[in-house]
Design an enzyme around this catalytic site. Structure first.
Site, mmCIF file in Angstrom:
data_model
loop_
_atom_site.group_PDB
_atom_site.id
_atom_site.type_symbol
_atom_site.label_atom_id
_atom_site.label_comp_id
_atom_site.label_asym_id
_atom_site.label_seq_id
_atom_site.Cartn_x
_atom_site.Cartn_y
_atom_site.Cartn_z
ATOM 1 N N GLU A 185 0.821 -1.203 0.000
ATOM 2 C CA GLU A 185 0.000 0.000 0.000
ATOM 3 C C GLU A 185 0.860 1.260 0.000
ATOM 4 O O GLU A 185 2.008 1.257 0.438
ATOM 5 C CB GLU A 185 -0.934 -0.005 1.202
ATOM 6 N N CYS A 239 3.677 8.289 1.225
ATOM 7 C CA CYS A 239 4.306 7.314 2.123
ATOM 8 C C CYS A 239 4.451 6.003 1.340
ATOM 9 O O CYS A 239 3.463 5.363 0.993
ATOM 10 C CB CYS A 239 3.410 7.149 3.346
ATOM 11 N N CYS A 298 7.341 -7.283 6.871
ATOM 12 C CA CYS A 298 8.622 -6.850 7.447
ATOM 13 C C CYS A 298 9.137 -7.987 8.303
ATOM 14 O O CYS A 298 8.345 -8.644 8.999
ATOM 15 C CB CYS A 298 8.427 -5.588 8.288
ATOM 16 N N CYS A 346 8.540 -5.667 15.271
ATOM 17 C CA CYS A 346 8.361 -4.714 16.374
ATOM 18 C C CYS A 346 6.975 -4.981 16.969
ATOM 19 O O CYS A 346 6.008 -5.179 16.237
ATOM 20 C CB CYS A 346 8.455 -3.274 15.869
ATOM 21 N N CYS A 355 3.775 -2.937 15.918
ATOM 22 C CA CYS A 355 3.571 -2.654 14.492
ATOM 23 C C CYS A 355 2.856 -3.799 13.803
ATOM 24 O O CYS A 355 3.280 -4.952 13.892
ATOM 25 C CB CYS A 355 4.919 -2.407 13.824
ATOM 26 N N GLY A 370 7.561 -2.235 5.599
ATOM 27 C CA GLY A 370 8.904 -2.762 5.389
ATOM 28 C C GLY A 370 10.012 -1.906 5.953
ATOM 29 O O GLY A 370 9.811 -0.767 6.361
ATOM 30 N N GLU A 371 11.183 -2.508 6.014
ATOM 31 C CA GLU A 371 12.381 -1.821 6.506
ATOM 32 C C GLU A 371 13.251 -1.493 5.283
ATOM 33 O O GLU A 371 13.880 -2.375 4.710
ATOM 34 C CB GLU A 371 13.118 -2.744 7.489
ATOM 35 N N SER A 381 12.964 6.199 6.565
ATOM 36 C CA SER A 381 12.775 5.856 7.970
ATOM 37 C C SER A 381 13.313 4.457 8.239
ATOM 38 O O SER A 381 12.955 3.505 7.543
ATOM 39 C CB SER A 381 11.280 5.903 8.308
ATOM 40 N N SER A 387 13.329 5.286 13.918
ATOM 41 C CA SER A 387 12.275 4.848 14.838
ATOM 42 C C SER A 387 12.933 4.487 16.153
ATOM 43 O O SER A 387 13.502 3.413 16.292
ATOM 44 C CB SER A 387 11.552 3.627 14.251
ATOM 45 N N LEU A 388 12.868 5.405 17.108
ATOM 46 C CA LEU A 388 13.586 5.183 18.373
ATOM 47 C C LEU A 388 12.678 4.477 19.381
ATOM 48 O O LEU A 388 12.977 3.394 19.846
ATOM 49 C CB LEU A 388 14.079 6.524 18.915
ATOM 50 N N HIS A 389 11.587 5.122 19.744
ATOM 51 C CA HIS A 389 10.487 4.504 20.489
ATOM 52 C C HIS A 389 10.791 4.059 21.911
ATOM 53 O O HIS A 389 9.895 3.561 22.593
ATOM 54 C CB HIS A 389 9.888 3.311 19.731
ATOM 55 N N ASN A 425 -1.291 3.752 17.148
ATOM 56 C CA ASN A 425 -2.479 3.432 16.374
ATOM 57 C C ASN A 425 -2.829 1.960 16.612
ATOM 58 O O ASN A 425 -2.122 1.086 16.128
ATOM 59 C CB ASN A 425 -2.095 3.613 14.905
ATOM 60 N N CYS A 428 -0.439 2.431 8.762
ATOM 61 C CA CYS A 428 0.411 1.342 8.295
ATOM 62 C C CYS A 428 -0.206 -0.061 8.353
ATOM 63 O O CYS A 428 -0.552 -0.550 9.422
ATOM 64 C CB CYS A 428 1.646 1.375 9.190
HETATM 65 N N1 SAH Z 1 10.468 0.025 9.054
HETATM 66 C C1 SAH Z 1 10.702 1.410 9.087
HETATM 67 C C2 SAH Z 1 9.723 2.246 8.282
HETATM 68 C C3 SAH Z 1 8.254 1.880 8.324
HETATM 69 S S1 SAH Z 1 7.319 2.111 9.783
HETATM 70 C C4 SAH Z 1 10.749 1.893 10.502
HETATM 71 O O1 SAH Z 1 10.380 1.154 11.401
HETATM 72 O O2 SAH Z 1 11.199 3.015 10.710
HETATM 73 C C5 SAH Z 1 6.948 3.850 9.868
HETATM 74 C C6 SAH Z 1 6.770 4.360 11.307
HETATM 75 O O3 SAH Z 1 5.491 3.950 11.834
HETATM 76 C C7 SAH Z 1 7.823 3.820 12.255
HETATM 77 O O4 SAH Z 1 8.305 4.824 13.091
HETATM 78 C C8 SAH Z 1 7.019 2.802 13.033
HETATM 79 O O5 SAH Z 1 7.642 2.515 14.248
HETATM 80 C C9 SAH Z 1 5.676 3.479 13.168
HETATM 81 N N2 SAH Z 1 4.592 2.570 13.561
HETATM 82 C C10 SAH Z 1 4.460 1.264 13.304
HETATM 83 N N3 SAH Z 1 3.308 0.763 13.836
HETATM 84 C C11 SAH Z 1 2.697 1.797 14.446
HETATM 85 C C12 SAH Z 1 1.463 1.929 15.166
HETATM 86 N N4 SAH Z 1 0.656 0.882 15.344
HETATM 87 N N5 SAH Z 1 1.132 3.143 15.632
HETATM 88 C C13 SAH Z 1 1.945 4.216 15.420
HETATM 89 N N6 SAH Z 1 3.104 4.157 14.744
HETATM 90 C C14 SAH Z 1 3.492 2.960 14.255
HETATM 91 FE FE1 SF4 Z 2 9.164 -3.370 10.403
HETATM 92 FE FE2 SF4 Z 2 9.253 -0.729 10.873
HETATM 93 FE FE3 SF4 Z 2 7.093 -2.214 11.564
HETATM 94 FE FE4 SF4 Z 2 9.360 -2.499 12.914
HETATM 95 S S1 SF4 Z 2 8.115 -0.634 12.813
HETATM 96 S S2 SF4 Z 2 8.038 -4.183 12.177
HETATM 97 S S3 SF4 Z 2 10.892 -2.215 11.296
HETATM 98 S S4 SF4 Z 2 7.830 -1.830 9.510
#
Ligand code: SAH
Ligand code: SF4
Length: 382
Positions: free
Chosen positions: A108, A121, A128, A132, A135, A188-189, A220, A242-244, A319, A362
């Site tokens: 998508e 985007c 992926c 995480c 995600c 994806g990464e 990202s 993506s630090l988190h 989300n 996402c």
């Molecule tokens: N894989 C890469 C890029 C795609 S994810 C990465 O992780 O950076 C894009 C962003 O959306 C990342 O910062 C990811 O951590 C965040 N993300 C993933 N799932 C999410 C969710 N359920 N709610 C909010 N942000 C989310």
């Molecule tokens: Fe993959 Fe990014 Fe989602 Fe982590 S946050 S599972 S690296 S898409």
């Protein structure tokens, strides 16, 4: 990324029986394909203009090329984009395309209009591998890398859908282009598919084609440390990380890649990311998870971690998705977190939720479409 990963998750090869897609070839590859037809290099230049500047898909309409050449191109090649399975428009103008790939996989692409820009985007993989915990994409089993044509094709699909090619009958965009920015933040990464992402971004940046400046492209990553320097040096795009989490303990839990490339290693790689300075800061994405990473102590630790890095922080409300384990922090907690960062002069906008009526977050449209297909199949079995 290691060769083995690139091979294990490679996109399927194009079948020899089918006409070859010219989208996704570099300028040099396009020139080589034309040389095989006995054509001079300037033909490749003309074709490039038709494909990426004009957005033309029909060789017959490429009127600066001779009739004979157009016919020979049509016999051997196509100019194809991923097929649109669903195109949705949200109340707030956000658009989402669910795309069918030749092998039956789906990805998508989301377009987010804002006052001063339009951001697309883009996805880099189907699913992926990184799992995480917060995600949804990380829970999707089928994974492969997208080919350059499938990545750059997402931008072309958006330009098709928004009617913004010059001379496409719509008269072109009235007030400049709508897709002004690209973020590699879809499924994806991207740094686990570096070569194909780099090939696609070089096409996107080409000034005689899609012409999207590297200053308007943000990649990202979850923190694939060994690929970060090369990405900065070769592509020179903006970096988002993506630090988190602010401790290895929490980050190990919610982002398993942290066990391989822990915080200190990741932040050192950020410190030496090429081309970073105050006018071009690294964006740190921080998803707000209730009771997990949202304390005042976390905010203070974050400030300490970012010391010496030209940084801004994007606070992202979590989300939720069906079956997700986490909850989003409350608005007051997010505000307090943002205020602590602001007091330390770190810009920390809270990301607005966009397109929630079309499941623009996402991975959600894809899973919704799969759920529907499953329930349709179940219905048919009754
Ligand atoms: N894989 C890469 C890029 C795609 S994810 C990465 O992780 O950076 C894009 C962003 O959306 C990342 O910062 C990811 O951590 C965040 N993300 C993933 N799932 C999410 C969710 N359920 N709610 C909010 N942000 C989310
Ligand atoms: Fe993959 Fe990014 Fe989602 Fe982590 S946050 S599972 S690296 S898409």
């Amino acid at each position: 990324m290691s060769r083995s990963h690139a091979q294990a998750f490679a996109p399927p090869p194009e079948s020899a029986a089918e006409r070859r897609n010219l989208v996704g070839l570099s300028r040099a590859e396009l020139a080589a394909a034309m040389a095989e037809l006995g054509e001079k290099p300037f033909r490749a230049k003309q074709l490039w203009h038709w494909i990426y500047h004009r957005g033309e898909t029909d060789f017959a309409a490429m009127t600066t090329l001779s009739k004979d050449f157009r016919a020979r191109l049509g016999e051997r090649f196509t100019v194809a984009r991923p097929a649109v399975a669903e195109a949705l428009v949200s109340r707030d103008g956000t658009r989402k395309w669910l795309l069918n790939l030749p092998d039956g996989q789906q990805v998508e692409t989301v377009y987010i209009p804002e006052e001063d820009r339009g951001t697309l985007c883009v996805s880099s993989q189907v699913g992926c591998t990184l799992t995480c915990k917060f995600c949804h994409t990380g829970t999707q089993r089928l994974v492969r890398n997208l080919a350059p044509a499938e990545i750059v094709g997402q931008i072309m699909v958006a330009r098709d859908g928004l009617g913004e090619w010059p001379g496409d009958g719509s008269g072109g965009p009235a007030e400049g282009r709508q897709v002004t920015n690209i973020v590699l933040m879809g499924m994806g990464e991207p740094l686990y598919n570096y070569d194909n992402v780099a090939a696609a971004m070089k096409i996107a940046m080409d000034p005689e084609g899609l012409s999207i400046s590297k200053r308007k492209i943000t990649l990202s990553t979850s923190g694939v440390v060994p690929e970060m320097e090369r990405c900065g040096r070769e592509l020179d795009v903006n970096l988002a990380v993506s630090l988190h989490a602010t401790s290895d303990e929490t980050r190990d839990w919610i982002m398993p890649i942290n066990k391989k490339y822990p915080l200190k290693m990741l932040l050192d790689a950020c410190r030496s990311y090429p081309g970073t300075h105050n006018a071009r800061r690294i964006t740190f994405e921080y998803v707000m998870l209730k009771g997990v990473n949202d304390s005042e102590e976390d905010a203070r630790r974050l400030i300490a971690l970012l010391k010496g890095i030209p940084a801004k922080v994007n606070l992202i409300p979590f989300n939720p998705w069906p079956g997700s384990f986490f909850e989003c922090s409350d608005a007051a907690t997010i505000k307090r977190f943002a205020d602590i960062l602001s007091a330390a002069h770190i810009s920390s906008p809270v990301r607005a939720t966009r397109g929630d009526d079309i499941l623009a977050a996402c991975g959600q449209l894809k899973s919704e479409s799969e759920r529907r297909k499953k329930s349709e199949r179940a219905g048919a079995d009754l």
